[in-house]
Design an enzyme around this catalytic site. Structure first.
Site, PDB file in Angstrom:
ATOM      1  N   THR A 149       0.820  -1.212   0.000  1.00 15.56           N
ATOM      2  CA  THR A 149       0.000   0.000   0.000  1.00 15.56           C
ATOM      3  C   THR A 149       0.852   1.259   0.000  1.00 15.56           C
ATOM      4  O   THR A 149       2.008   1.248   0.444  1.00 15.56           O
ATOM      5  CB  THR A 149      -0.907   0.003   1.254  1.00 15.56           C
ATOM      6  N   ASP A 150       0.247   2.373  -0.439  1.00 16.89           N
ATOM      7  CA  ASP A 150       0.940   3.655  -0.374  1.00 16.89           C
ATOM      8  C   ASP A 150       1.012   4.191   1.055  1.00 16.89           C
ATOM      9  O   ASP A 150       1.790   5.107   1.339  1.00 16.89           O
ATOM     10  CB  ASP A 150       0.281   4.692  -1.281  1.00 16.89           C
ATOM     11  N   GLU A 151       0.224   3.637   1.965  1.00 17.22           N
ATOM     12  CA  GLU A 151       0.179   4.160   3.330  1.00 17.22           C
ATOM     13  C   GLU A 151       1.489   3.963   4.082  1.00 17.22           C
ATOM     14  O   GLU A 151       1.730   4.618   5.092  1.00 17.22           O
ATOM     15  CB  GLU A 151      -0.991   3.550   4.096  1.00 17.22           C
ATOM     16  N   TYR A 204      -1.867  -0.327  11.107  1.00 15.76           N
ATOM     17  CA  TYR A 204      -1.990  -1.006   9.814  1.00 15.76           C
ATOM     18  C   TYR A 204      -0.802  -0.709   8.914  1.00 15.76           C
ATOM     19  O   TYR A 204      -0.130  -1.619   8.413  1.00 15.76           O
ATOM     20  CB  TYR A 204      -3.286  -0.590   9.104  1.00 15.76           C
ATOM     21  N   LYS A 217       2.234  -3.192   7.456  1.00 16.50           N
ATOM     22  CA  LYS A 217       2.520  -3.397   6.041  1.00 16.50           C
ATOM     23  C   LYS A 217       3.951  -2.973   5.709  1.00 16.50           C
ATOM     24  O   LYS A 217       4.628  -3.616   4.897  1.00 16.50           O
ATOM     25  CB  LYS A 217       1.525  -2.618   5.176  1.00 16.50           C
TER      26      LYS A 217
END
Length: 360
Positions: free
Chosen positions: A132-134, A158, A162
């Site tokens: 993810t970009d997060e 989260y 990741k």
């Protein structure tokens, strides 16, 4: 054949359906079927001999080892993850177990399998990790979008979990030579998305004449990627990506959350006027309710997808306008799927997450 993990979830299920619609190559789907892993997403494949479903956990080293030994897939694509920020705030341990420990055990099983291969079979094998970009943190409005060299600055349990999984995947390439590929995508939307995420939540709540909760001032900016474009990008990375490399996948569609909500309301006003049901107001936008923001809410994500276009020739085909129209129509055309989802864990989750948030 290929092995996918988490293939009954939103992105995974779209990938499985897209793959079998384009290729004759068989696919094994390993999914433990948590709340967001919905077998109904793939019910039309029940009689397809190219589709093999295995209920199980990526953290089960023995199970994964046996599957790899039995089916000898040429690639493993890891979609399996706990993926909702709000859930990670309420209960971070599941995210640590699945996203970090689970990825570690999966990597160990895959490494052992890869070491058992010889010749072309070993050279051609790939492990593709979907992220993810997060993991990159938050951007100011005037900062350039995230590229693959951007430092990791995760701000939620989260995204931290990741980020840890991404680092493990990278380490297994540099330490053991495992031929890995990593993709970091922006916010996905489209068919079969569990209605805890913004777009399906707004659609489902609007159709049920329930409040449309918007965090804070609604000015959090995200880059929106239609899920079928994401699936096509993953196929392209699997086909042509260089082992050890990361590819950012984005839609080039930065929009504030409140704009997304108003867009959905306008589409529903046109496609399913509010007066046609139990709700009698002039517009679904009357249901919008600003609520207290969540802790550590990142203000902006944006993906620079230049590398994947430059090196692999991929770019999205859907604009946000075309993708969101297809998405709203899908939810309108699939009321049974929506009803089944709403009758389960989703309802409990929404009550837990939003009942304690005061209106602004």
């Amino acid at each position: 054949m290929i092995l996918v993990t988490g293939g009954a979830g939103f992105i995974g299920a779209n990938f499985v359906r897209d793959w079998l619609g384009r290729f004759d190559e068989a696919i094994i789907n390993l999914d433990i079927l948590t709340y967001a892993g919905n077998p109904e997403n793939l019910s039309t494949l029940a009689e397809d001999e190219r589709y093999i479903f295995i209920k199980g956990d990526i953290g089960n080293f023995s199970l994964v080892t046996d599957l790899l030994r039995q089916y000898r897939p040429r690639a493993v694509i890891n979609f399996a993850a706990e993926s909702h920020v709000d859930r990670s705030i309420h209960g971070p341990e599941d995210f640590i177990q699945t996203n970090i420990v689970g990825t570690f055990r999966l990597l160990e099983a895959v490494r052992s399998h890869w070491n058992s291969l010889d010749g072309k079979e070993k050279r051609d094998f790939r492990f593709l990790h979907v992220s993810t970009d997060e993991v990159y943190g938050s951007l100011a409005r005037d900062e350039p979008a995230f590229n693959e060299a951007h430092g990791y600055e995760p701000n939620s349990p989260y995204s931290a979990s990741k980020a840890a999984s991404d680092h493990l995947v990278r380490a297994y390439h540099h330490t053991y030579g495992l031929p890995v590929l990593t993709t970091n995508c922006s916010n996905n939307y489209g068919p079969y998305q569990f209605p805890e995420k913004l777009i399906p939540l707004i659609i489902v709540n609007a159709l049920a004449s329930q409040p449309l909760p918007v965090y804070g001032d609604g000015q959090q900016i995200r880059d929106w990627l239609y899920v079928k474009d994401h699936c096509n990008a993953i196929c392209r990375v699997l086909e042509g990506g260089l082992p050890g490399q990361t590819y950012n996948i984005g839609g080039w569609n930065e929009k504030p959350n409140i704009d997304i909500v108003h867009t959905i309301c306008k589409l529903l006003d046109a496609l399913r006027p509010a007066g046609d049901g139990s709700y009698s107001a002039r517009s679904y936008s009357d249901l919008i309710k600003f609520v207290a923001d969540r802790p550590g809410h990142d203000r902006r994500y944006a993906i620079d997808a230049s590398k994947i276009e430059r090196e692999l020739g991929w770019k999205p085909t859907e604009t946000f306008e075309t993708g969101i129209l297809k998405t709203v129509r899908w939810y309108l055309d699939n009321p049974a799927w929506v009803a089944n989802v709403r009758s389960g864990a989703y309802r409990t989750w929404v009550e837990k997450n939003y009942s304690e948030r005061t209106a602004l």
